[in-house]
Write a protein that holds these residues in place. Structure first.
Motif, short mmCIF file in Angstrom:
data_model
loop_
_atom_site.label_atom_id
_atom_site.label_comp_id
_atom_site.label_asym_id
_atom_site.label_seq_id
_atom_site.Cartn_x
_atom_site.Cartn_y
_atom_site.Cartn_z
N TYR A 125 -61.30 -37.52 8.80
CA TYR A 125 -59.86 -37.78 8.71
C TYR A 125 -59.07 -36.72 9.49
O TYR A 125 -58.15 -37.04 10.26
N LEU A 126 -59.45 -35.46 9.35
CA LEU A 126 -58.74 -34.39 10.05
C LEU A 126 -58.99 -34.43 11.55
O LEU A 126 -58.08 -34.15 12.34
N LYS B 3 -56.54 -36.06 13.68
CA LYS B 3 -55.22 -35.44 13.83
C LYS B 3 -55.24 -34.25 14.79
O LYS B 3 -54.18 -33.72 15.12
N THR C 76 -51.84 -30.72 18.93
CA THR C 76 -51.49 -30.66 17.51
C THR C 76 -50.56 -29.50 17.20
O THR C 76 -49.58 -29.65 16.46
N ASN D 117 -47.04 -30.18 18.46
CA ASN D 117 -46.39 -31.16 17.59
C ASN D 117 -45.87 -30.49 16.32
O ASN D 117 -44.72 -30.71 15.90
N HIS D 118 -46.71 -29.64 15.72
CA HIS D 118 -46.30 -28.96 14.48
C HIS D 118 -45.14 -28.00 14.74
O HIS D 118 -44.17 -27.96 13.97
N ARG E 126 -48.09 -34.75 12.70
CA ARG E 126 -49.48 -35.17 12.58
C ARG E 126 -50.24 -34.41 11.50
O ARG E 126 -50.89 -35.00 10.64
N LEU E 127 -50.17 -33.12 11.55
CA LEU E 127 -50.91 -32.29 10.60
C LEU E 127 -49.92 -31.74 9.57
O LEU E 127 -48.98 -31.04 9.93
N HIS E 128 -50.13 -32.06 8.31
CA HIS E 128 -49.22 -31.58 7.28
C HIS E 128 -49.38 -30.06 7.11
O HIS E 128 -50.43 -29.49 7.40
N GLU F 27 -52.28 -28.80 5.17
CA GLU F 27 -53.53 -28.93 5.90
C GLU F 27 -53.70 -27.79 6.89
O GLU F 27 -54.80 -27.23 7.03
N HIS G 57 -56.57 -37.74 1.01
CA HIS G 57 -56.23 -38.65 2.10
C HIS G 57 -56.45 -40.11 1.73
O HIS G 57 -56.00 -41.00 2.45
#
Length: 322
Positions: free
Chosen positions: A108-109, A112, A117, A120-121, A257-259, A262, A293
């Protein structure tokens, strides 16, 4: 800035205080000592406050330590730093401390994580910061006050402090007249500036708290009823509307994308340890911490600290082993 409550070393929380004040002057000892086990004090320093129920993208954080990456900064560094680009492109690279994750969460990760990444964050970290500053500035102006006279109202739930010595609360401008604006927590959620991050039992500061945390554990199978009540229900509805409108972090052209949580557990090299209740489901189970998730909408995740999980098991909930 000096903190009234701090952690000088991990796991140790201390506070700093003065004798109680009145109009800025210390009160006589005879006034501050109520009886043999009670005194009145004033904070010596500033309080850190963690807004309940929300999680904003990180602006800066500590990178993991690794001898294979000696050029990485050793303290908090902005997420826009090239080291974060390198790390989040492959946080499972050889040379980093192993992070044991279940295969489903690992996969799952990976969906992302790439060389974009971190950017984006970082791009999503600025707007929430500016939004909260603008909300406070606007409230000061609307009330005809100054930063020196402006006051805040803090509403607490079960737990008062987090592990870092920060106050846990809903925060709003101090206003006696009604109607009052929504707390900053809800305003930020409604505009899509932050992600929901609901952690039991701190889900509603506006209800009478039980004397014991165990008494606050909901009945098995009652997640949907819990999800619709009080501040939790209002917050979940705010998130749903923000997501459907594509606001802020939910912008379909470039969503977060990445909380933040996380990013923190990847950098801290610690697997998630909070169990998860699916608020959209009527089952009688808590999900394993690494199965968060499986609940697709973040507002449907209610996290439960590992130390509280036995209380849920005693109430009749199914709790998987760690």
């Amino acid at each position: 800035m000096a903190k009234a409550i701090e952690q000088p070393v991990p796991g140790i929380t201390v506070g700093h205080a003065l004798l109680a004040r009145s109009a800025g002057s210390p009160q006589p000892i005879s006034r501050i000592v109520h009886d043999g086990d009670t005194i009145n004090i004033a904070a010596d320093g500033n309080f850190g406050v963690r807004l309940l129920g929300v999680d904003a993208p990180e602006v800066s954080f500590e990178l993991p330590r690794s001898s294979d990456f000696p050029d990485w900064p050793k303290s908090f560094v902005k997420i826009s730093h090239p080291a974060w680009t390198q790390f989040l492109a492959d946080p499972f690279a050889p040379g980093l401390e192993p992070l044991p994750l279940r295969s489903a969460l690992h996969s799952y990760l990976l969906g992302k994580l790439d060389a974009t990444t971190a950017a984006n964050h970082a791009a999503h970290g600025g707007p929430p910061t500016r939004a909260l500053m603008d909300m406070i500035t606007s409230d000061i102006a609307e009330q005809g006050l100054t930063p020196e006279t402006f006051k805040l109202r803090l509403a607490f739930a079960h737990e008062i402090l987090d592990r870092y010595g920060r106050l846990l609360c809903y925060v709003n401008r101090d206003q006696r007249e009604k109607p009052r604006p929504a707390p900053y927590n809800e305003r930020l959620l409604a505009h899509g500036h932050v992600m929901p991050y609901f952690i039991w039992p701190n889900v509603d500061p506006f209800v009478r708290q039980e004397n014991r945390v165990a008494q606050a554990v909901p009945e098995p199978g009652s997640a949907r009823q819990l999800a619709e009540r009080g501040a939790l229900g209002q917050a979940r509805e705010s998130v749903r509307q923000a997501r459907e409108a594509g606001r802020g972090l939910w912008n379909p052209a470039d969503p977060l994308r990445l909380h933040a949580f996380e990013l923190r557990f990847l950098a801290g090299r610690r697997a998630p340890d909070r169990y998860v209740l699916d608020l959209s489901d009527s089952s009688r189970e808590l999900l394993h911490p690494q199965s968060y998730h499986r609940v697709p909408n973040p507002e449907d995740r209610l996290f439960v600290n590992a130390e509280h999980a036995p209380l849920w098991a005693e109430k009749g909930w199914s709790v998987p082993p760690p």
